[in-house]
Design a protein around this motif. Structure first.
Motif, PDB file in Angstrom:
ATOM      1  N   ASP A 161       0.811  -1.221   0.000  1.00 19.33           N
ATOM      2  CA  ASP A 161       0.000   0.000   0.000  1.00 19.33           C
ATOM      3  C   ASP A 161       0.844   1.272   0.000  1.00 19.33           C
ATOM      4  N   ILE A 162       2.158   1.136  -0.222  1.00 22.23           N
ATOM      5  CA  ILE A 162       3.051   2.306  -0.195  1.00 22.23           C
ATOM      6  C   ILE A 162       2.604   3.364  -1.188  1.00 22.23           C
ATOM      7  N   GLU A 163       2.290   2.943  -2.418  1.00 23.48           N
ATOM      8  CA  GLU A 163       1.919   3.912  -3.447  1.00 23.48           C
ATOM      9  C   GLU A 163       0.605   4.609  -3.100  1.00 23.48           C
ATOM     10  N   LYS A 164      -0.323   3.860  -2.526  1.00 25.26           N
ATOM     11  CA  LYS A 164      -1.621   4.415  -2.153  1.00 25.26           C
ATOM     12  C   LYS A 164      -1.484   5.436  -1.026  1.00 25.26           C
ATOM     13  N   ALA A 165      -0.538   5.180  -0.097  1.00 26.52           N
ATOM     14  CA  ALA A 165      -0.359   6.056   1.061  1.00 26.52           C
ATOM     15  C   ALA A 165       0.573   7.230   0.780  1.00 26.52           C
ATOM     16  N   LYS A 166       1.209   7.206  -0.364  1.00 23.21           N
ATOM     17  CA  LYS A 166       2.274   8.170  -0.660  1.00 23.21           C
ATOM     18  C   LYS A 166       1.822   9.615  -0.497  1.00 23.21           C
ATOM     19  N   TYR A 167       0.665   9.953  -1.043  1.00 21.00           N
ATOM     20  CA  TYR A 167       0.219  11.343  -1.005  1.00 21.00           C
ATOM     21  C   TYR A 167      -0.718  11.627   0.167  1.00 21.00           C
ATOM     22  N   ALA A 168      -1.323  10.557   0.739  1.00 17.97           N
ATOM     23  CA  ALA A 168      -2.255  10.770   1.848  1.00 17.97           C
ATOM     24  C   ALA A 168      -1.526  10.931   3.172  1.00 17.97           C
ATOM     25  N   PHE A 169      -0.517  10.093   3.439  1.00 19.51           N
ATOM     26  CA  PHE A 169       0.162  10.119   4.726  1.00 19.51           C
ATOM     27  C   PHE A 169       0.931  11.430   4.910  1.00 19.51           C
ATOM     28  N   ALA A 170       1.600  11.848   3.846  1.00 16.62           N
ATOM     29  CA  ALA A 170       2.372  13.105   3.915  1.00 16.62           C
ATOM     30  C   ALA A 170       1.634  14.200   3.153  1.00 16.62           C
ATOM     31  N   GLU A 171       0.376  14.374   3.477  1.00 21.68           N
ATOM     32  CA  GLU A 171      -0.493  15.330   2.782  1.00 21.68           C
ATOM     33  C   GLU A 171       0.041  16.758   2.913  1.00 21.68           C
ATOM     34  N   ARG A 172      -0.030  17.508   1.812  1.00 18.01           N
ATOM     35  CA  ARG A 172       0.388  18.903   1.823  1.00 18.01           C
ATOM     36  C   ARG A 172      -0.806  19.850   1.691  1.00 18.01           C
ATOM     37  N   ARG A 173      -1.937  19.314   1.248  1.00 13.62           N
ATOM     38  CA  ARG A 173      -3.101  20.170   1.011  1.00 13.62           C
ATOM     39  C   ARG A 173      -3.850  20.442   2.315  1.00 13.62           C
ATOM     40  N   THR A 174      -4.664  21.469   2.286  1.00 17.49           N
ATOM     41  CA  THR A 174      -5.470  21.838   3.463  1.00 17.49           C
ATOM     42  C   THR A 174      -6.915  22.041   3.035  1.00 17.49           C
ATOM     43  N   GLY A 175      -7.787  22.239   4.023  1.00 19.63           N
ATOM     44  CA  GLY A 175      -9.194  22.521   3.728  1.00 19.63           C
ATOM     45  C   GLY A 175      -9.891  21.348   3.064  1.00 19.63           C
TER      46      GLY A 175
END
Length: 730
Positions: free
Chosen positions: A211-225
């Motif tokens: 699940d590394i690829e799936k978590a890549k952008y969610a775990f280290a999220e940069r977006r807000t709101g």
């Protein structure tokens, strides 16, 4: 003191006034259902309002404060699922409990994903519903209290850490490089990682490798709101422990993640700098396990744990697609257990279930991993065998299966032997679609059943022709009754010593308007299968007795009437009374009637048969065993049953020769019948040689073409008056 006298709800919750109670909205299009729920809630001290559909419910939400909604899924105009979407958008803080008769897996899963607190299926247990409501309201109270405490402790770092570390969720912060700079104590409980060990580690250290690829952008999220990650599902990896002290059942935990980027003002104050990620991971393992259980139950038989019909069709469709691309064959088998009803009725349903489980295990152990065995009925199974070479390859597998079933099975100390009738259809020779293959395998299986059970047959086109003929006979026979195409013929029984007529046997004939005369051997089995034999048998008895009355009035008082009775007729609870009523209707004494049964009838249900035959015999009715000598029952029944006549089967009579060398079977039957005091009739006498040999052997009565073929009632009357008899001797 007044508070001590206030009524208590179940579980010790004090009943408050209507004004203090949270409001519950009941949304259901069934009037009686929503009103009964309202009355139930009122009885337990809960304030509620009701709505007949989603539109009314939305109007109520705009006007009143609602904390909990009891929602039906199946409603007009706005469905329950559509209402949930609207509710989630405008009223996210309201809890929802589904109370619905619409409980498919897809709807249940979708509802759970939309944040429904619980799912209760109609008809429900009122106590269970009240328990769920109390639980939800208690949870809301806890959440409300939590918010108040959180506000009070917000200014204190110590208090904030207390809340975070005691949270049921994993709460973490990452720096700009994706490394943990904070994580609460929950991660130790879920994943067995000491939180200090993770500080400075990259987040990928706890993410499942798949699940590394799936978590890549969610775990280290940069977006807000609104653009931040919400409810992203993936797995976290538990810590490897060489000492083996871990108590976790699984090596991974399913979580639902919400995360957002954290920014600080830059030195110039005009822009913001990304400094890390804040996230909350909730353990959803229980929910995942519940979904897996629901999914398993949807596609498997719970008794045997085998795939069910739905999963079989799914795999069969896939196998057909693969076979079409590769040019290979596949086999579909229809397996039906022989005599399961007898075993189930004798030993009980619990023993029957144990037998099915044992048989399913034996069948499964005979197969390859690529084969699919499915239970599609009570004692019916389908077997999908992909990638077969030829019929010989399939036959070897079937013989292996049948061989493994030969060993007896012990159920509660009782030794049980099982056998199967197996029909086989091959792709593409016997069909190119799922339904065609299943249908043709079923036809082949029934061909085995009619042939004697315990074996297998490959489908062939002539089997379908036989089935079509069978269906044609079935529908034609129903019309034959209404259109008076059935007729009763009579064949005389001759006293060999005097040459006089001693009786008449009533025989059924069907004159089809197009096909002509249809043999009873073709349509009687069909009538027994579709249940018409009861109606037809009673009609033959009535018509035969009507003719017997005329003969006796004409002076033939010595005549008896013989009528064949099937096992289906004997199984009727009121069969004896039907016979008595028919005799009374025509004024026929019981001694003038003889009911003929076959040996195979006697082994169906011996106790029930004996009881019925004794009641008939007590009324003077004679009981004859037809086709004696070719059945499978023990000769012991001859002494236990109230029998009066044995009819020697025509197969033995046809074997009579001019000398006595080959007549030992007939001689033995005659001797045995005389010893037991039974009347004897030889069937199928066609030659004068057979006639004379039977007389020499001491057989007193006979019937057959030598004396007369079966005749319609008009010709029978002439025969009795001597017209036909004179023609035969002229």
């Amino acid at each position: 003191m007044g508070s001590d006298l206030e009524p208590q709800l179940p579980g010790g919750t004090r009943q408050a006034s209507q004004a203090e109670q949270p409001k519950i909205l009941v949304v259901d299009d069934e009037v009686r259902m929503r009103e009964s729920v309202r009355d139930l809630l009122r009885a337990y001290g809960h304030s509620s309002v009701i709505a007949a559909n989603g539109k009314i419910a939305l109007e109520i939400l705009r006007q009143q404060s609602i904390e909990l909604i009891l929602l039906d899924l199946n409603m007009p105009e706005i469905s329950g699922l559509d209402f949930l979407e609207m509710l989630k958008a405008d009223y996210p803080d309201i809890d929802v409990v589904i109370v619905s008769g619409e409980a498919t897996f897809a709807n249940a899963t979708e509802a759970l994903r939309q944040g429904v607190h619980d799912f209760l299926r109609k008809p429900y247990n009122p106590v269970e519903l009240i328990g769920i409501i109390e639980k939800v309201l208690k949870k809301r109270n806890l959440e409300r209290d939590f918010k108040q405490v959180h506000q009070q402790l917000e200014a204190s770092e110590y208090r904030y850490r207390f809340i975070v570390d005691n949270s049921p969720d994993i709460i973490y912060m990452l720096d700009e490089n994706g490394r943990f700079c904070f994580v609460n104590d929950r991660i130790s409980q879920l994943l067995d990682y000491p939180k200090d060990e993770l500080i400075g580690q990259h987040y990928s250290a706890v993410v499942h490798e798949e699940d590394i690829e799936k978590a890549k952008y969610a775990f280290a999220e940069r977006r807000t709101g609104d653009r931040a990650s919400r409810n992203v599902e993936f797995r976290l990896r538990c810590r490897d422990n060489a000492q083996g002290s871990r108590y976790f059942e699984s090596r991974s935990v399913s979580i639902e993640l919400n995360s957002m980027g954290i920014y600080s003002n830059s030195d110039d104050g005009d822009s913001k700098r990304y400094v890390g990620t804040y996230g909350v991971a909730r353990d959803i393992s229980e929910r995942k396990r519940a979904e897996e259980i629901i999914n398993f139950q949807l596609y498997h038989d719970l008794l045997t744990q085998l795939p069910n019909r739905a999963l079989l069709r799914d795999r069969l469709g896939l196998a057909i697609s693969q076979a079409r691309r590769s040019g290979n064959q596949l086999a579909l088998m229809y397996l039906d257990m022989d005599r399961f009803k007898v075993i189930n009725d004798s030993l009980g349903h619990v023993a029957g279930d144990q037998l099915l489980q044992t048989v399913a295990n034996r069948l499964r152990n005979s197969l390859r991993d690529s084969d699919t065995l499915a239970r599609v009925g009570g004692d019916e199974f389908n077997l999908l065998v992909p990638e077969v070479t030829d019929k010989e390859d399939v036959a070897r597998l079937v013989e292996k299966v049948l061989k493994n079933l030969k060993t007896p099975i012990f159920i509660d100390g009782v030794e049980v032997f099982v056998s199967f009738s197996i029909g086989i259809a091959l792709y593409p020779d016997d069909g190119e679609t799922m339904d065609t293959l299943i249908k043709h395998a079923d036809i082949a299986m029934y061909h085995v059943k009619r042939r004697g059970k315990d074996g297998y047959e490959f489908f062939s086109s002539n089997m379908k022709t036989m089935v079509d003929q069978h269906l044609s006979l079935d529908s034609g026979l129903r019309r034959a009754i209404d259109e008076e195409q059935l007729h009763v013929y009579f064949q005389p029984q001759i006293d060999l010593r005097s040459g006089e007529i001693s009786g008449m046997e009533a025989l059924l004939r069907w004159k089809h308007p197009e096909a002509g005369y249809i043999s009873p051997t073709e349509f009687i089995p069909v009538a027994e299968e579709n249940g018409l034999i009861n109606e037809i048998g009673l009609w033959v008895l009535d018509a035969g007795c009507a003719e017997l009355k005329k003969w006796r009035q004409a002076g033939h008082n010595q005549l008896n009437l013989a009528v064949n009775v099937s096992s289906k007729q004997l199984a009727q609870a009121d069969f004896e009374q039907q016979v008595f009523n028919t005799l009374e209707k025509h004024g026929i004494p019981g001694s003038a009637l003889e009911l003929e049964i076959t040996e195979n009838v006697l082994i169906q249900d011996m106790d029930q048969v004996i009881n019925k035959l004794r009641q008939l015999h007590a009324a003077g009715i004679c009981i004859a065993v037809d086709d004696f000598g070719i059945g499978y029952s023990s000769l012991g029944y001859l002494q236990s049953l109230p029998l009066s006549t044995l009819k020697i089967d025509r197969s033995f009579v046809s074997g009579i020769r001019a000398t006595n060398n080959r007549n030992s079977i007939v001689t033995a039957i005659i001797a045995m019948a005389k010893e037991l005091g039974l009347r004897i009739i030889a069937e199928g006498v066609e030659t004068e040689s057979q006639h004379q040999q039977l007389k020499q052997l001491g057989c007193p009565h006979a019937q057959g073409f030598l004396f007369s073929r079966p005749m319609p009632k008009e010709q029978t009357a002439q025969f009795l008056n001597g017209v036909e008899l004179q023609q035969q001797h002229s």
